[in-house]
Design a protein around this motif. Structure first.
Motif, short mmCIF file in Angstrom:
data_model
loop_
_atom_site.label_atom_id
_atom_site.label_comp_id
_atom_site.label_asym_id
_atom_site.label_seq_id
_atom_site.Cartn_x
_atom_site.Cartn_y
_atom_site.Cartn_z
N MET A 1 56.97 118.84 25.96
CA MET A 1 57.97 118.66 27.02
C MET A 1 58.72 119.98 27.21
O MET A 1 59.09 120.63 26.24
N PRO A 2 58.95 120.40 28.46
CA PRO A 2 59.65 121.68 28.70
C PRO A 2 61.05 121.66 28.12
O PRO A 2 61.74 120.65 28.14
N ARG A 3 61.45 122.81 27.61
CA ARG A 3 62.82 122.96 27.10
C ARG A 3 63.70 123.56 28.19
O ARG A 3 63.19 124.20 29.12
N PRO A 4 65.02 123.38 28.11
CA PRO A 4 65.89 124.00 29.11
C PRO A 4 65.67 125.52 29.16
O PRO A 4 65.63 126.19 28.13
N GLY A 5 65.50 126.01 30.36
CA GLY A 5 65.28 127.45 30.53
C GLY A 5 63.83 127.87 30.60
O GLY A 5 63.53 129.03 30.89
N ASP A 6 62.88 126.94 30.31
CA ASP A 6 61.46 127.31 30.33
C ASP A 6 60.98 127.72 31.72
O ASP A 6 59.96 128.39 31.85
N GLY A 7 61.70 127.31 32.77
CA GLY A 7 61.29 127.67 34.12
C GLY A 7 61.94 128.93 34.64
O GLY A 7 61.74 129.30 35.80
N ALA A 8 62.71 129.61 33.79
CA ALA A 8 63.37 130.85 34.22
C ALA A 8 62.33 131.91 34.52
O ALA A 8 61.34 132.04 33.79
N PRO A 9 62.50 132.68 35.60
CA PRO A 9 61.52 133.73 35.95
C PRO A 9 61.38 134.75 34.82
O PRO A 9 62.37 135.14 34.20
N ARG A 10 60.15 135.16 34.58
CA ARG A 10 59.85 136.14 33.54
C ARG A 10 59.51 137.49 34.15
O ARG A 10 58.78 137.57 35.14
N ALA A 11 60.02 138.54 33.54
CA ALA A 11 59.69 139.90 33.99
C ALA A 11 58.33 140.31 33.44
O ALA A 11 58.01 140.04 32.27
N ALA B 1 53.50 133.93 47.24
CA ALA B 1 53.16 132.74 48.03
C ALA B 1 53.23 131.48 47.18
O ALA B 1 53.57 130.39 47.66
N MET B 2 52.90 131.62 45.88
CA MET B 2 52.94 130.46 44.97
C MET B 2 54.35 130.16 44.48
O MET B 2 54.58 129.11 43.87
N HIS B 3 55.29 131.10 44.71
CA HIS B 3 56.62 131.02 44.12
C HIS B 3 56.52 130.93 42.60
O HIS B 3 57.24 130.15 41.94
N ALA B 4 55.60 131.72 42.04
CA ALA B 4 55.42 131.74 40.58
C ALA B 4 56.69 132.27 39.91
O ALA B 4 57.34 133.18 40.43
N PRO B 5 57.05 131.72 38.76
CA PRO B 5 58.31 132.11 38.09
C PRO B 5 58.19 133.43 37.33
O PRO B 5 58.47 133.52 36.14
N ILE B 6 57.74 134.47 38.04
CA ILE B 6 57.67 135.81 37.45
C ILE B 6 58.14 136.83 38.49
O ILE B 6 58.13 136.55 39.69
N TYR B 7 58.56 137.98 38.02
CA TYR B 7 58.82 139.10 38.92
C TYR B 7 58.31 140.37 38.24
O TYR B 7 58.26 140.45 37.01
N PHE B 8 57.90 141.32 39.06
CA PHE B 8 57.23 142.51 38.54
C PHE B 8 58.15 143.71 38.50
O PHE B 8 58.96 143.94 39.40
N GLU B 9 58.00 144.49 37.44
CA GLU B 9 58.59 145.82 37.35
C GLU B 9 57.44 146.81 37.52
O GLU B 9 56.65 147.01 36.60
N ARG B 10 57.33 147.40 38.72
CA ARG B 10 56.16 148.22 39.06
C ARG B 10 56.35 149.68 38.64
O ARG B 10 57.41 150.27 38.86
N TYR B 11 55.29 150.24 38.06
CA TYR B 11 55.30 151.65 37.64
C TYR B 11 54.02 152.34 38.09
O TYR B 11 52.95 151.72 38.16
N GLN C 1 53.00 130.45 29.46
CA GLN C 1 53.30 129.01 29.41
C GLN C 1 53.62 128.43 30.78
O GLN C 1 54.50 127.57 30.92
N PHE C 2 52.92 128.92 31.81
CA PHE C 2 53.01 128.34 33.15
C PHE C 2 51.64 127.83 33.58
O PHE C 2 51.03 128.33 34.53
N PRO C 3 51.10 126.82 32.87
CA PRO C 3 49.71 126.40 33.10
C PRO C 3 49.45 125.81 34.48
O PRO C 3 48.36 125.99 35.04
N SER C 4 50.44 125.13 35.07
CA SER C 4 50.19 124.51 36.38
C SER C 4 50.01 125.58 37.45
O SER C 4 49.19 125.43 38.38
N PHE C 5 50.73 126.68 37.33
CA PHE C 5 50.57 127.79 38.29
C PHE C 5 49.21 128.46 38.09
O PHE C 5 48.55 128.85 39.05
N ALA C 6 48.79 128.58 36.83
CA ALA C 6 47.48 129.16 36.54
C ALA C 6 46.38 128.29 37.13
O ALA C 6 45.43 128.79 37.75
N ASP C 7 46.50 126.97 36.97
CA ASP C 7 45.51 126.05 37.52
C ASP C 7 45.43 126.15 39.03
O ASP C 7 44.33 126.15 39.62
N ARG C 8 46.58 126.22 39.69
CA ARG C 8 46.61 126.31 41.16
C ARG C 8 45.91 127.58 41.64
O ARG C 8 45.13 127.55 42.61
#
Length: 339
Positions: free
Chosen positions: A1-11, A34-44, A295-302
């Motif tokens: 079961m997800p814990r509080p904060g597990d959906g916070a966007p990851r860098a 487009a997926m609104h995946a809970p990640i954001y990129f730091e581009r280099y 730990q974002f398996p549903s986004f990976a599946d989509r």
């Protein structure tokens, strides 16, 4: 079961790389948005002709723990060392994982191919210990240690156990390199005893290549020293549909770097870059591996389902898959097929 904060966007650190790298990393960014995946990129910006990976990039990866990268061109010969090898060493990314499998709708010479190549990533022939003994004579050292051999063997068997895989095959050349590859085999055998439910066998690397191109369906999980793994993974990728569709990642205890699985052609040809017709599928599937790692398996599946639909329909394909579509057309098709 997800814990509080597990959906916070990851860098996630993003290295666009050389050649087709900016095209395919941009493709991933568009699909993630487009997926609104809970990640954001730091581009280099990092390029293969640099002397080393910039400190700010290494600091970003160490902070974020996860990186997605395009291919980095490694100069042939000369004094510039591979930045890919530097990343693996400094972050101790000891396991390279490449998944080579048939995609529905993509015709290949062999069916039922589903091979996972797990390659030791930090020593062997890639140790970088070379010197000229006397003019015209160069000595290159291959380093194999029990610690690294046991570590990669444990990772391979653990992967097989957790993913319901039935067999692990150790690839070697112990008939010639009796001490170095002998130590690798000895380590694999010791670890295999702890996993009685998983079948274990061994194969000499030259026979392995012949068996791969004639009967690849016999292989499941393959564990290899460094150089053999590179050759085996690229061969298996070619059999299963090409380097443009095979995902991969490099993982260690603390960090992970995801990239196109097979190194052959990972920076592409200049003509493909100019026409903007690079195949983004491999990096899209690698980013799905990354989402699962985070730990974002549903986004990976989509994401995987959308890519498989596009390949199966066969209307939008890049040149390497028999079509003439652009990178952007593939991206648009994947986004349109997202659930």
């Amino acid at each position: 079961m997800p814990r509080p904060g597990d959906g916070a966007p990851r860098a996630v650190t993003l290295i666009s790389g050389d050649g087709i790298g900016p095209l395919v990393t941009d493709a991933v960014e568009q699909v993630m948005a487009a997926m609104h995946a809970p990640i954001y990129f730091e581009r280099y910006e990092v390029h293969g002709d640099m002397n080393r990976v910039p400190d700010e990039v290494m600091e970003s990866i160490k902070k974020n723990k996860v990186c997605l990268k395009g291919g980095l061109r490694t100069p042939v010969g000369g004094g510039v060392s591979s930045l890919n090898v530097q990343l693996r060493r400094e972050l101790d990314l000891y396991a390279s994982l490449v998944n080579c499998f048939n995609l529905p709708g993509l015709p290949t010479r062999h069916e039922d191919v589903d091979i996972v190549v797990i390659r030791e990533n930090t020593e062997g022939e890639y140790s970088g210990l070379e010197h000229e003994v006397v003019p015209g004579v160069v000595e290159s050292l291959k380093v194999i240690t029990k610690f690294c051999s046991e570590r990669i063997a444990k990772y391979a068997f653990e992967y097989a156990y957790l993913n319901n895989r039935k067999k692990v095959t150790a690839v070697h050349k112990a008939n010639i390199m009796k001490l170095a590859d002998g130590l690798f085999l000895e380590s694999c055998r010791e670890v295999a005893l702890k996993y009685p439910s998983i079948k274990y066998n061994e194969i000499i690397v030259d026979n392995c290549c012949m068996q791969l191109v004639s009967k690849p369906e016999q292989f499941d999980v393959m564990v290899t020293p460094n150089l053999y793994g590179n050759l085996v993974a690229n061969t298996a990728a070619g059999i299963a549909g090409g380097t443009g569709v095979m995902p991969g990642g490099n993982v260690g205890a603390d960090h992970a770097v995801f990239e196109q699985g097979a190194s052959a052609g990972n920076v592409g040809k200049e003509s493909i870059v100019g026409q903007k017709k690079a195949n983004p599928v491999a990096l899209l599937l690698s980013s799905a591996m990354m989402l699962r790692h985070l730990q974002f398996p549903s986004f990976a599946d989509r994401l995987e389902t959308a890519v498989e639909r596009v390949i199966s329909e066969g209307k939008i394909r890049t040149k390497d898959l028999g079509g003439d579509s652009t990178t952007q057309e593939v991206v648009d098709a994947v986004i349109a097929n997202l659930d």
